[in-house]
Design an enzyme around this catalytic site. Structure first.
Site, PDB file in Angstrom:
ATOM      1  N   ARG A 243       0.859  -1.186   0.000  1.00 47.57           N
ATOM      2  CA  ARG A 243       0.000   0.000   0.000  1.00 47.57           C
ATOM      3  C   ARG A 243       0.893   1.232   0.000  1.00 47.57           C
ATOM      4  O   ARG A 243       1.899   1.288   0.736  1.00 47.57           O
ATOM      5  CB  ARG A 243      -0.891   0.039   1.254  1.00 47.57           C
ATOM      6  CG  ARG A 243      -2.095  -0.872   1.207  1.00 47.57           C
ATOM      7  CD  ARG A 243      -3.142  -0.425   0.171  1.00 47.57           C
ATOM      8  NE  ARG A 243      -4.306  -1.286   0.144  1.00 47.57           N
ATOM      9  CZ  ARG A 243      -4.440  -2.391  -0.598  1.00 47.57           C
ATOM     10  NH1 ARG A 243      -3.464  -2.774  -1.399  1.00 47.57           N
ATOM     11  NH2 ARG A 243      -5.553  -3.101  -0.562  1.00 47.57           N
ATOM     12  N   GLU A 272      -3.797   7.024  -4.515  1.00 46.23           N
ATOM     13  CA  GLU A 272      -4.297   6.372  -5.725  1.00 46.23           C
ATOM     14  C   GLU A 272      -5.692   6.847  -6.092  1.00 46.23           C
ATOM     15  O   GLU A 272      -6.517   7.001  -5.189  1.00 46.23           O
ATOM     16  CB  GLU A 272      -4.393   4.852  -5.464  1.00 46.23           C
ATOM     17  CG  GLU A 272      -3.208   4.083  -5.894  1.00 46.23           C
ATOM     18  CD  GLU A 272      -3.332   2.609  -5.566  1.00 46.23           C
ATOM     19  OE1 GLU A 272      -2.409   2.083  -4.953  1.00 46.23           O
ATOM     20  OE2 GLU A 272      -4.344   2.002  -5.917  1.00 46.23           O
ATOM     21  N   HIS A 293      -1.386  -0.458  -9.852  1.00 45.24           N
ATOM     22  CA  HIS A 293      -1.981  -1.410  -8.895  1.00 45.24           C
ATOM     23  C   HIS A 293      -2.410  -2.717  -9.593  1.00 45.24           C
ATOM     24  O   HIS A 293      -3.588  -3.034  -9.662  1.00 45.24           O
ATOM     25  CB  HIS A 293      -3.176  -0.756  -8.170  1.00 45.24           C
ATOM     26  CG  HIS A 293      -3.494  -1.438  -6.858  1.00 45.24           C
ATOM     27  ND1 HIS A 293      -3.920  -0.762  -5.750  1.00 45.24           N
ATOM     28  CD2 HIS A 293      -3.464  -2.740  -6.483  1.00 45.24           C
ATOM     29  CE1 HIS A 293      -4.127  -1.607  -4.749  1.00 45.24           C
ATOM     30  NE2 HIS A 293      -3.858  -2.816  -5.187  1.00 45.24           N
TER      31      HIS A 293
HETATM   32  C1  8YV Z   1      -6.749  -6.025  -5.102  1.00 42.89           C
HETATM   33  C2  8YV Z   1      -5.078  -5.583  -3.243  1.00 42.89           C
HETATM   34  O1  8YV Z   1      -6.740  -5.983  -6.453  1.00 42.89           O
HETATM   35  O2  8YV Z   1      -6.264  -7.375  -2.289  1.00 42.89           O
HETATM   36  C3  8YV Z   1      -5.622  -6.355  -2.104  1.00 42.89           C
HETATM   37  O3  8YV Z   1      -5.396  -5.931  -0.956  1.00 42.89           O
HETATM   38  O4  8YV Z   1      -4.363  -4.684  -3.047  1.00 42.89           O
HETATM   39  C4  8YV Z   1      -5.332  -5.836  -4.660  1.00 42.89           C
HETATM   40  O5  8YV Z   1      -4.470  -6.818  -5.105  1.00 42.89           O
HETATM   41  C5  8YV Z   1      -7.699  -4.999  -4.587  1.00 42.89           C
HETATM   42  O6  8YV Z   1      -7.621  -4.855  -3.218  1.00 42.89           O
HETATM   43  C6  8YV Z   1      -9.116  -5.341  -4.933  1.00 42.89           C
HETATM   44  O7  8YV Z   1     -10.012  -4.703  -4.084  1.00 42.89           O
END
Ligand code: 8YV
Length: 331
Positions: A243, A272, A293
């Site tokens: 993140r 983001e 992402h």
């Molecule tokens: C997802 C992500 O695509 O799962 C996670 O925490 O960061 C990503 O890989 C995204 O969160 C989908 O909501």
């Protein structure tokens, strides 16, 4: 009389197979346009739904949770990270929260390894040369990157993804170091030949590559602060597929601009989808590799995530505890 199906609001368009199954099982309100919902739309959805299926692009904060109707009992997140949901506020209101751990581990670890290679070996800059029509031929001193074999990789966050990255990185001849809230089991350390650093500061000062693989929580916000980034060696590279908020992005950018760091590979950003002009300029100069992402973006991964969401919804609607319930200790 047939029992009415629970109303499940899904905020973004999901893979077709997942949406079909959701329609069969629930009164699924799907988003065919894939336009992110506005706050008002989210609030309306939460007022009338039995369950909400948000993604990382929806900010489900306390204020919004307070607008939820009596019916809303489950927020079944499509994704692993839940930092966009005020989990404590949801639980306090009697709303359970679930996520989708496990199924995006390998894809995210693959992308982390890809970013390490991309930054160290200048893959993005190199790949642009031939399509530009400007390649005049091989040269002994041109397009030189950095060898990764024999270098030290410091993994921040040795959970599922950190460990999957360690397995990959060992095959590339990197030595594995990690910092984690808790030291992992000795058997795992042995298997990964991983060295635990109790002190993040000390680890940072000695690594060639740093990879952020921990969740974003109040405790990890700006874990890589301006002060800590300064501890890195000037030839180090920083990779983040977790993140954006875990790194002070302004401080990181400043150091890259001043050439106090060799490069960075970022799949996630602090604000983001906004990415600063400065980072974009560094990307155009081939000094950083920026991805939108994409860590878990595989067809298989997204279907598996959808299936996890369905299992969580179905188990919960059938009156049982869903398998991926997010419990306060875990976030
Ligand atoms: C997802 C992500 O695509 O799962 C996670 O925490 O960061 C990503 O890989 C995204 O969160 C989908 O909501």
């Amino acid at each position: 009389m047939p029992k009415t199906k629970p109303v499940v609001v899904v905020t973004r368009k999901l893979p077709a197979a997942v949406e079909t199954r959701m329609r069969e099982l629930f009164d699924a309100r799907l988003n065919s346009t894939d336009q992110p919902m506005s706050r008002t739309e989210l609030s309306q959805a939460m007022a009338g739904a039995d369950a909400l299926v948000p993604t990382v692009t929806d900010r489900i904060d306390r204020e919004l949770i307070e607008t939820a109707g009596e019916k809303l009992k489950l927020i079944a997140n499509f994704g692993n990270g839940v930092d966009h949901i005020d989990v404590a506020a949801a639980i306090a209101r009697g709303i359970a929260v679930t996520n989708t751990p496990g199924v995006l581990t390998d894809d995210t670890a693959d992308m982390t390894m890809a970013l390490i290679l991309a930054v160290a070996r200048r893959i993005v800059a190199g790949a642009a040369v031939i399509p530009s029509g400007e390649w005049s031929g091989w040269s002994p001193t041109w397009m030189l990157g950095t060898r990764i074999t024999g270098k030290r990789l410091g993994i921040i966050g040795m959970g599922r993804i950190g460990q999957a990255l360690a397995r990959r990185a060992r095959a590339f001849g990197l030595s594995i170091h990690y910092h984690n809230r808790r030291r992992v089991a000795g058997a795992i350390e042995d298997q990964l030949e991983a060295t635990w650093w109790d002190s993040l500061d000390q680890m940072l000062a000695r690594m060639d590559i740093i990879s952020v693989n921990c969740p974003h929580t109040p405790a990890t916000y700006h874990l890589l602060s301006a002060r800590r980034l300064k501890l890195l060696k000037p030839d180090a590279i920083v990779i983040n597929t977790a993140r954006g908020e875990v790194i002070d992005e302004v401080a990181l950018t400043r150091m890259l601009e001043a050439r106090e760091l060799a490069g960075a590979g970022l799949d996630v950003f602090e604000h983001e989808p906004a990415v600063s002009n400065k980072l974009m300029r560094l990307a155009r100069e081939g000094r950083v590799t920026l991805l939108p992402h994409m860590g878990s973006a595989t067809n298989e991964g997204r279907i598996d995530m959808g299936e996890k969401v369905i299992i969580n919804l179905k188990t919960f609607m059938d009156g049982h505890s869903p398998p991926d319930r997010v419990v306060p200790e875990r976030f």
